[in-house]
Design an enzyme around this catalytic site. Structure first.
Site, PDB file in Angstrom:
ATOM      1  N   SER A 178       0.771  -1.155  -0.086  1.00 37.79           N
ATOM      2  CA  SER A 178      -0.010  -0.007   0.068  1.00 37.79           C
ATOM      3  C   SER A 178       0.931   1.232  -0.069  1.00 37.79           C
ATOM      4  CB  SER A 178      -0.859  -0.150   1.163  1.00 37.79           C
ATOM      5  OG  SER A 178      -2.300   0.466   1.015  1.00 37.79           O
ATOM      6  N   ASP A 406      -8.241  -5.606  -6.322  1.00 42.26           N
ATOM      7  CA  ASP A 406      -7.890  -4.433  -5.794  1.00 42.26           C
ATOM      8  C   ASP A 406      -8.156  -3.180  -6.363  1.00 42.26           C
ATOM      9  OD1 ASP A 406      -6.836  -2.556  -3.790  1.00 42.26           O
ATOM     10  OD2 ASP A 406      -4.674  -3.199  -4.395  1.00 42.26           O
ATOM     11  N   HIS A 431      -6.038  -6.506  -1.922  1.00 43.71           N
ATOM     12  CA  HIS A 431      -5.189  -5.585  -1.716  1.00 43.71           C
ATOM     13  C   HIS A 431      -3.976  -6.143  -0.950  1.00 43.71           C
ATOM     14  CE1 HIS A 431      -3.559  -1.662  -1.340  1.00 43.71           C
ATOM     15  NE2 HIS A 431      -3.607  -1.573   0.074  1.00 43.71           N
TER      16      HIS A 431
END
Length: 472
Positions: A178, A406, A431
């Protein structure tokens, strides 16, 4: 619950980039990029906790103030001969939380003879410049930037090489997911002499300016819900007008508060917008949303059933608390400031290509809200100036992994740029699912992705030891 619905839950119940926006776009305000559930590691996680004194300002010469940065070390499988050091570039939250949710590093440590290091990002967890006063005065936040965080990581690695016998002549590899994945990629770009490569999982490094369309995130969200079952996205789309119609008077507010079992009753239009934002952030379960052609009340009763799966999975909660969100594990204050300064990610919805109420991207309104909250104005083009945007082909040894479920993949690198800047696409992947521990629910695609990632890392390690210069 079907397999795809479970994967969708994994895809969306994962914090990581929260974008604070003006009231018109509050539904996007907590789109954290990392998950609120805890992965179940296949190994026992034993680590020691350490601190290093860091400069608050690495780039100026008049400020000599310092703070203690926290980091974790696990060296059970580390070998001084032929080993490696995997370095997690901490993102917006407590580093112990990220350590416990990055099982991939623990799973591959023995194979790579690796020491694991988890570095906490400044202004998060216990790594607080100015201590408890860090968020009381926005002037103290002037040093909360990705550049300062990367400099912390570089100084920490230099410290580890100096103080741990055997670490000096070993290859360091950056890993992150991320925002942490963005940092891992940027770390390799800016400090190639410090780390030999980087695994940037679910890293939306192109979610800036107009590099990708502002609506790509919510378009992917909607596509995923369409895949999960017939009429799911249509039910969600219809729910917004149903809420609006039912809450035009006090009776409707009372009915909806009771129907959704809200801990705090709805009293006005502001509360209604907060409710819609909360539902938008939560992502609901499609098994209750198969029929959009229902009365407003019946449709919203089904929305409650869907919300209840996530917020009351134990069945013990007497009511649903809108203050509880899917991203509550993260440092939302710090991220709010970062999103108002340099991590400026445009988001929009049109209600046509997505299942949400139409909200255009309004930079001026966003900027005004940031100034009201923090006394700062965003610099939307700074990240591309600093890190190159799409012009990154001169860099080497970065893996960009993205799951096709994602929504953040829309701003990620999904095609090979060179033979050393490679993209791994994970069908049915959520994700940064590849950074989590091996799990019985993992699709075969993520197992193959992890194998390929290890293959690349082993090559970087071999190249390092084959090089005549080992002192980096």
């Amino acid at each position: 619950m079907g397999r795809l619905v479970l994967l969708l839950l994994l895809a969306f119940l994962m914090p990581g980039l929260a974008i604070p926006v003006p009231p018109a776009l509050k539904a996007l305000s907590n789109l954290h990029l990392s998950t609120s559930f805890t992965s179940r590691p296949s190994v026992v996680m034993k680590y020691s906790i350490h601190y290093i004194e860091q400069k608050i300002d690495h780039f100026g010469f008049k400020n000599d103030k310092t703070f203690n940065q926290r980091y974790l070390i696990a060296d059970q499988h580390w070998r001084k001969e032929g080993g490696s050091i995997l370095f997690y570039t901490g993102n917006e939250g407590d580093i112990i939380w990220f350590c416990n949710n990055t099982g991939f590093m623990w799973d591959v440590a023995e194979e790579l003879k690796a020491m694991l290091v988890f570095a906490e990002h400044r202004y998060y967890g216990q790594s607080l410049p100015f201590g408890a006063d860090a968020f009381r005065d926005s002037r103290h936040l002037n040093f909360l930037t990705s550049e300062q965080a990367l400099a912390d990581f570089a100084e920490l690695i230099k410290h580890l090489k100096r103080t741990i016998p055997g670490a000096e002549n070993q290859p360091f590899i950056a890993l992150g997911g991320s925002y942490g994945g963005m940092l891992a990629a940027w770390f390799r770009m800016k400090y190639p002499h410090i780390v030999v490569g980087a695994l940037a999982a679910s890293a939306p490094i192109w979610q800036f300016e107009d590099i990708v369309p502002c609506g790509v995130f919510m378009k992917i969200v909607t596509k995923d819900f369409k895949r999960s079952g017939p009429n799911c996205s249509e039910s969600i789309q219809r729910s917004w007008d149903a809420i609006n119609r039912l809450t035009r008077n006090g009776t409707g507010l009372d009915w909806l508060s009771e129907a959704l079992h809200l801990c705090t009753p709805l009293k006005n239009a502001h509360d209604v917008q907060h409710l819609k934002d909360w539902i938008s952030e939560t992502w609901v379960v499609c098994q209750y949303l198969k029929n959009p052609n229902l009365s407003d009340k019946k449709l919203l009763q089904n929305i409650f059933q869907a919300l209840n799966v996530y917020y009351n999975y134990s069945g013990q909660a007497r009511c649903l608390n809108m203050s509880e969100t899917s991203t509550s594990s993260l440092g939302t204050l710090g991220w709010s400031y970062q999103a108002c300064t340099e991590i400026v990610m445009p988001f929009c919805t049109n209600g046509i290509d997505d299942m949400f109420e139409p909200h255009p991207w309004d930079l001026k309104a966003f900027s005004d809200e940031c100034f009201k909250q923090w006394g700062v104005k965003p610099r939307p083009s700074w990240i591309t100036s600093m890190y190159g945007g799409k012009n990154i082909s001169s860099h080497t040894n970065i893996i960009f992994s993205n799951g096709d479920l994602d929504p953040w993949s829309g701003g990620g690198v999904t095609k090979n740029i060179t033979n050393t800047l490679v993209a791994i696409i994970i069908p049915e992947g959520a994700h940064h699912l590849d950074l989590r521990a091996n799990n019985a629910f993992d699709p075969m695609t993520v197992l193959l992705a992890r194998t390929l990632e290890v293959k690349y890392m082993k090559q970087w390690i071999r190249d390092f030891y084959a090089s005549p210069r080992k002192k980096h």
